[in-house]
Design a protein around this motif. Structure first.
Motif, PDB file in Angstrom:
ATOM      1  N   ALA A 146      14.610   6.993  -5.668  1.00 24.94           N
ATOM      2  CA  ALA A 146      14.451   8.434  -5.465  1.00 24.94           C
ATOM      3  C   ALA A 146      14.419   9.156  -6.804  1.00 24.94           C
ATOM      4  O   ALA A 146      13.608  10.057  -7.019  1.00 24.94           O
ATOM      5  N   LEU A 147      15.297   8.700  -7.703  1.00 27.76           N
ATOM      6  CA  LEU A 147      15.373   9.348  -9.020  1.00 27.76           C
ATOM      7  C   LEU A 147      14.071   9.156  -9.795  1.00 27.76           C
ATOM      8  O   LEU A 147      13.468  10.114 -10.283  1.00 27.76           O
ATOM      9  N   LEU A 148      13.619   7.887  -9.864  1.00 23.25           N
ATOM     10  CA  LEU A 148      12.387   7.610 -10.609  1.00 23.25           C
ATOM     11  C   LEU A 148      11.200   8.315  -9.971  1.00 23.25           C
ATOM     12  O   LEU A 148      10.271   8.741 -10.649  1.00 23.25           O
ATOM     13  N   GLY A 149      11.262   8.436  -8.656  1.00 25.20           N
ATOM     14  CA  GLY A 149      10.162   9.098  -7.942  1.00 25.20           C
ATOM     15  C   GLY A 149      10.100  10.583  -8.232  1.00 25.20           C
ATOM     16  O   GLY A 149       9.034  11.200  -8.119  1.00 25.20           O
ATOM     17  N   SER A 150      11.231  11.174  -8.575  1.00 28.93           N
ATOM     18  CA  SER A 150      11.196  12.622  -8.780  1.00 28.93           C
ATOM     19  C   SER A 150      10.904  12.994 -10.227  1.00 28.93           C
ATOM     20  O   SER A 150      10.606  14.137 -10.522  1.00 28.93           O
ATOM     21  N   GLN A 176       0.805  -1.225   0.000  1.00 29.29           N
ATOM     22  CA  GLN A 176       0.000   0.000   0.000  1.00 29.29           C
ATOM     23  C   GLN A 176       0.844   1.284   0.000  1.00 29.29           C
ATOM     24  O   GLN A 176       0.310   2.371  -0.140  1.00 29.29           O
ATOM     25  N   LYS A 177       2.166   1.108   0.162  1.00 25.71           N
ATOM     26  CA  LYS A 177       2.982   2.295   0.425  1.00 25.71           C
ATOM     27  C   LYS A 177       3.137   3.196  -0.785  1.00 25.71           C
ATOM     28  O   LYS A 177       2.950   2.788  -1.927  1.00 25.71           O
ATOM     29  N   THR A 178       3.513   4.436  -0.502  1.00 30.34           N
ATOM     30  CA  THR A 178       3.830   5.378  -1.566  1.00 30.34           C
ATOM     31  C   THR A 178       5.334   5.358  -1.791  1.00 30.34           C
ATOM     32  O   THR A 178       6.082   4.786  -0.994  1.00 30.34           O
ATOM     33  N   VAL A 179       5.798   6.019  -2.849  1.00 26.69           N
ATOM     34  CA  VAL A 179       7.209   5.967  -3.197  1.00 26.69           C
ATOM     35  C   VAL A 179       8.083   6.479  -2.051  1.00 26.69           C
ATOM     36  O   VAL A 179       9.030   5.815  -1.624  1.00 26.69           O
ATOM     37  N   SER A 180       7.731   7.650  -1.526  1.00 27.15           N
ATOM     38  CA  SER A 180       8.627   8.254  -0.527  1.00 27.15           C
ATOM     39  C   SER A 180       8.777   7.362   0.698  1.00 27.15           C
ATOM     40  O   SER A 180       9.866   7.237   1.259  1.00 27.15           O
ATOM     41  N   VAL A 181       7.685   6.703   1.116  1.00 26.56           N
ATOM     42  CA  VAL A 181       7.759   5.836   2.288  1.00 26.56           C
ATOM     43  C   VAL A 181       8.331   4.476   1.907  1.00 26.56           C
ATOM     44  O   VAL A 181       9.192   3.932   2.604  1.00 26.56           O
ATOM     45  N   GLY A 182       7.887   3.934   0.777  1.00 26.37           N
ATOM     46  CA  GLY A 182       8.323   2.608   0.344  1.00 26.37           C
ATOM     47  C   GLY A 182       9.827   2.531   0.211  1.00 26.37           C
ATOM     48  O   GLY A 182      10.470   1.630   0.758  1.00 26.37           O
ATOM     49  N   VAL A 183      10.376   3.510  -0.493  1.00 25.55           N
ATOM     50  CA  VAL A 183      11.812   3.486  -0.751  1.00 25.55           C
ATOM     51  C   VAL A 183      12.591   3.529   0.559  1.00 25.55           C
ATOM     52  O   VAL A 183      13.499   2.733   0.789  1.00 25.55           O
ATOM     53  N   THR A 184      12.203   4.423   1.450  1.00 29.02           N
ATOM     54  CA  THR A 184      12.991   4.571   2.673  1.00 29.02           C
ATOM     55  C   THR A 184      12.767   3.420   3.646  1.00 29.02           C
ATOM     56  O   THR A 184      13.671   3.028   4.367  1.00 29.02           O
ATOM     57  N   SER A 185      11.541   2.874   3.672  1.00 32.15           N
ATOM     58  CA  SER A 185      11.312   1.834   4.684  1.00 32.15           C
ATOM     59  C   SER A 185      11.693   0.445   4.192  1.00 32.15           C
ATOM     60  O   SER A 185      12.104  -0.394   4.994  1.00 32.15           O
ATOM     61  N   GLU A 186      11.589   0.202   2.891  1.00 34.85           N
ATOM     62  CA  GLU A 186      11.858  -1.147   2.404  1.00 34.85           C
ATOM     63  C   GLU A 186      13.306  -1.338   1.943  1.00 34.85           C
ATOM     64  O   GLU A 186      13.751  -2.443   1.765  1.00 34.85           O
ATOM     65  N   LEU A 187      13.997  -0.251   1.677  1.00 38.32           N
ATOM     66  CA  LEU A 187      15.357  -0.380   1.169  1.00 38.32           C
ATOM     67  C   LEU A 187      16.415  -0.024   2.206  1.00 38.32           C
ATOM     68  O   LEU A 187      17.584   0.038   1.927  1.00 38.32           O
ATOM     69  N   ILE A 188      15.957   0.301   3.412  1.00 39.69           N
ATOM     70  CA  ILE A 188      16.896   0.435   4.511  1.00 39.69           C
ATOM     71  C   ILE A 188      16.531  -0.672   5.481  1.00 39.69           C
ATOM     72  O   ILE A 188      15.476  -0.606   6.127  1.00 39.69           O
ATOM     73  N   ARG A 189      17.324  -1.709   5.473  1.00 37.27           N
ATOM     74  CA  ARG A 189      16.979  -2.855   6.326  1.00 37.27           C
ATOM     75  C   ARG A 189      17.944  -2.897   7.486  1.00 37.27           C
ATOM     76  O   ARG A 189      19.133  -3.141   7.304  1.00 37.27           O
ATOM     77  N   GLY A 190      17.415  -2.632   8.649  1.00 41.02           N
ATOM     78  CA  GLY A 190      18.303  -2.542   9.809  1.00 41.02           C
ATOM     79  C   GLY A 190      19.219  -1.358   9.607  1.00 41.02           C
ATOM     80  O   GLY A 190      18.755  -0.251   9.372  1.00 41.02           O
TER      81      GLY A 190
END
Lengths: 280, 363
Positions: free
Chosen positions: A252-256, A226-240
């Motif tokens: 981030a690039l594709l999102g902008s 359900q996430k949006t780009v800004s949240v998805g990228v930061t929460s799913e691609l930073i693991r620990g």
């Protein structure tokens, strides 16, 4: 510019301009380089250069689309941003028209009141809003954002449109009403078409604000799909404590990019909207 | 038909009494001009007739029907605005057709009327253009055309020429007059320019501070102003005024102040019998002052010193010091005059005006 003083143009225009551009564009450059660079680049390897890569690769982008839900995030963000922008524009145009043209009691203080609601920080507002979202069982659905983004978008659009409608000469509408249009028709056929540049600028602003929004999206959405780009990228691609810099930057690039397109596509109208030019 | 009657019209903006008890009957086919300085209530009156401002009290009727409560669209009027108010997003054709489309006219009728109006105004070539591609004069014509196509009972004009440059203004003024003669529609015209008022109006309404000062034909206002304000407002350069004291000597009346001492002609003296020993205001137009010659012995004369000479070609304006006050005379271009000359100036006796010093009404 004084004639013959070419160095002045360099000192006072080109050099500051170049510095300014460098400052603004460097993050984008960094995003591009990181998102197409090698997956793992030890800092002590030979010819190590963080500002350039000799082996560009699509791996990060592919990872983004194949290993994460980036495509759904993009879709979610687009849908949410478009829907909330549409709602806010409709409300903002009518409210702005009413506040600037209809002389009802307290119109002035109401306008100021609406502006003040815009100033309430989202970092405070999300707490009561979270309660409301929970009560209506909207959590983890796009509607939780589509319905909450207007809380800051409508005041914004209203305020912008108010200023724009004030710049549209009153006589246009009066003339239309003498010509045989009702107030409603005069607004529909005359005032709104004339205010299109203003409506477009409000729309672009609203779209960008909701596209980039972070806090509400972080709080109200929880499942990855359900996430949006800004949240998805930061929460799913930073693991620990591991940052997946390549896919992060690619995301981030594709999102902008959509925002950049929206801006440059409407830029003519957008500038006209900001300067409020209505030429008879 | 287009007979407009204003009956006891008042307008209040909160505590400001902007228009005070205006009564006026405008005949069918008449061209009536409201004139006055800014803030005199002329535009407010026009906007009340148009239905853009509510009437605080009184009745406005067109052809006998009271229209106080009618919406602007139902009053069968057309209005031309100062800034033209052309719809910027529509072509000239659509601008002119808008009113007819709103009234659900047939396409063919709309086209016929727009062509007709465009031909009258000479803008047939411009129908496809947008307003921003037009010059000031062309925009003005489109605004007129938009009013004409509707065939309304009354035209309302709100300072339509004031955004044009001086030359074009004179040209459009003539065209407006021709247009009115041709169409014969009742017209109510608001302006602050007394020249426009004098040249366009069948009758002129002079307003000041929301009060109608005088209503009359242009020459009537010029020759028999009802008060000092009208006298000073109509005519250019403006009428000269001098506050004088009336005294009696040897059976005739003398008007006198620090720089003037003239024997009043009999026709004025009769009217001033009751004012002996009191102050009155003497008014004389610049064009009624001449450099005195031997032929002027029976006209009142006074001495003056020339301060400025303004050559206009067709006439010379002399700014003169008369005692402690100033006067302007408009004299023949052949007159030989120089700055600092001392002159004997004659007033044309039949053209003297006298006003009460307190009420400023004509005596």
């Amino acid at each position: 510019m004084i004639e013959g003083a070419i160095w002045r143009k360099w000192v006072f225009f080109y050099v500051p301009m170049a510095l300014f551009l460098l400052f603004l564009l460097f993050p984008f450059y960094w995003m591009v380089i990181t998102s197409v660079g090698e997956l793992y680049r030890p800092w002590n390897s030979i010819n190590y250069n963080p500002f350039w890569t000799w082996k560009p690769t699509w791996d990060h982008v592919r990872y983004l689309f194949e290993e994460t839900l980036f495509a759904s995030w993009l879709w979610n963000t687009t849908f949410i941003a478009l829907a909330s922008t549409a709602i806010s524009l409709v409300c903002g145009v009518f409210a702005g028209y009413a506040l600037s043209r209809l002389n009802f009691p307290f119109a002035g203080s109401l306008g100021t009141g609406i502006f003040i609601t815009y100033l309430v920080p989202q970092t405070l507002l999300f707490i009561p809003l979270a309660e409301i979202i929970r009560n209506y069982r909207l959590g983890d659905t796009p509607w939780s954002l589509i319905l909450t983004y207007p809380t800051f978008l409508i005041p914004f659009c209203t305020w912008l449109m108010m200023g724009y409608f004030k710049a549209v000469p009153r006589e246009l509408e009066e003339c239309a009403r003498i010509d045989g249009a009702s107030r409603w028709q005069a607004m529909l056929y005359i005032v709104i078409p004339v205010a299109i540049p203003g409506i477009l600028s409000a729309g672009i602003f609203a779209f960008t604000l909701s596209w980039n929004e972070f806090i509400y999206a972080l709080v109200f959405l929880s499942s990855p799909a359900q996430k949006t780009v800004s949240v998805g990228v930061t929460s799913e691609l930073i693991r620990g404590d591991v940052f997946f810099w390549g896919p992060l930057m690619a995301g981030a690039l594709l999102g902008s990019i959509p925002v950049a397109i929206a801006y440059s596509f409407f830029v003519e109208h957008y500038v006209a909207g900001l300067t409020g030019s209505v030429k008879g | 038909m287009g007979q407009v009657v204003l009956k006891g019209i008042n307008k209040f903006y909160e505590s400001v009494h902007a228009v005070k008890d205006v009564n006026l009957q405008i005949r069918d086919k008449e061209f009536v001009v409201f004139v006055g300085p800014s803030g005199c209530g002329k535009t407010t009156t026009l906007r009340m007739i148009a239905g853009l401002e509510a009437i605080s009290s009184g009745d406005i009727s067109i052809d006998g029907n009271v229209i106080n409560a009618l919406a602007p669209m139902d009053r069968d009027i057309a209005m031309v605005f100062q800034n033209y108010a052309l719809y910027p997003h529509m072509s000239v054709y659509d601008n002119m057709a808008f009113g007819l489309k709103m009234r659900k006219f047939e396409r063919r009728e709309i086209e016929k009327r727009v062509r007709e109006a465009a031909d009258i105004l000479g803008i047939g070539e411009l129908l496809k253009r947008k307003p921003r591609q037009l010059s000031g004069g062309q925009r003005q014509r489109v605004a007129l055309g938009r009013a004409i196509v509707r065939h309304p009972r009354v035209f309302l004009f709100d300072e339509p020429l004031s955004n044009l440059d001086a030359k074009l203004r004179v040209q459009m003024r003539v065209e407006l007059k021709k247009l009115h003669l041709r169409l014969g529609t009742t017209a109510i015209y608001v302006t602050h320019d007394q020249v426009e008022a004098m040249t366009l109006g069948d009758r002129v309404v002079v307003m000041k501070d929301g009060v109608v000062q005088q209503v009359g034909e242009p020459l009537e206002l010029y020759n028999q102003p009802a008060n000092k304000f009208v006298a000073g407002f109509i005519g250019s350069p403006a009428m000269n005024f001098a506050t004088v004291t009336v005294t009696e000597a040897d059976g005739s009346l003398i008007a006198e102040n620090s720089g003037l001492r003239i024997k009043l002609p009999d026709e004025i003296a009769q009217r001033l019998r009751g004012h002996v020993g009191r102050e009155v205001i003497l008014g004389v137009r610049p064009e009624d002052l001449t450099v005195a010659s031997s032929a002027d012995l029976d006209h009142p004369c006074f001495d003056a010193v020339i301060e400025v000479v303004e050559q206009l070609g067709s006439e010379i304006l002399l700014d003169m010091k008369v005692g402690e006050s100033n006067m302007v005379a408009s004299v023949e271009p052949t007159a030989r005059v120089r700055v600092a000359d001392k002159l004997r100036v004659a007033m044309r006796r039949s053209r003297l005006h006298v006003f009460d010093a307190q009420t400023e009404a004509a005596i």
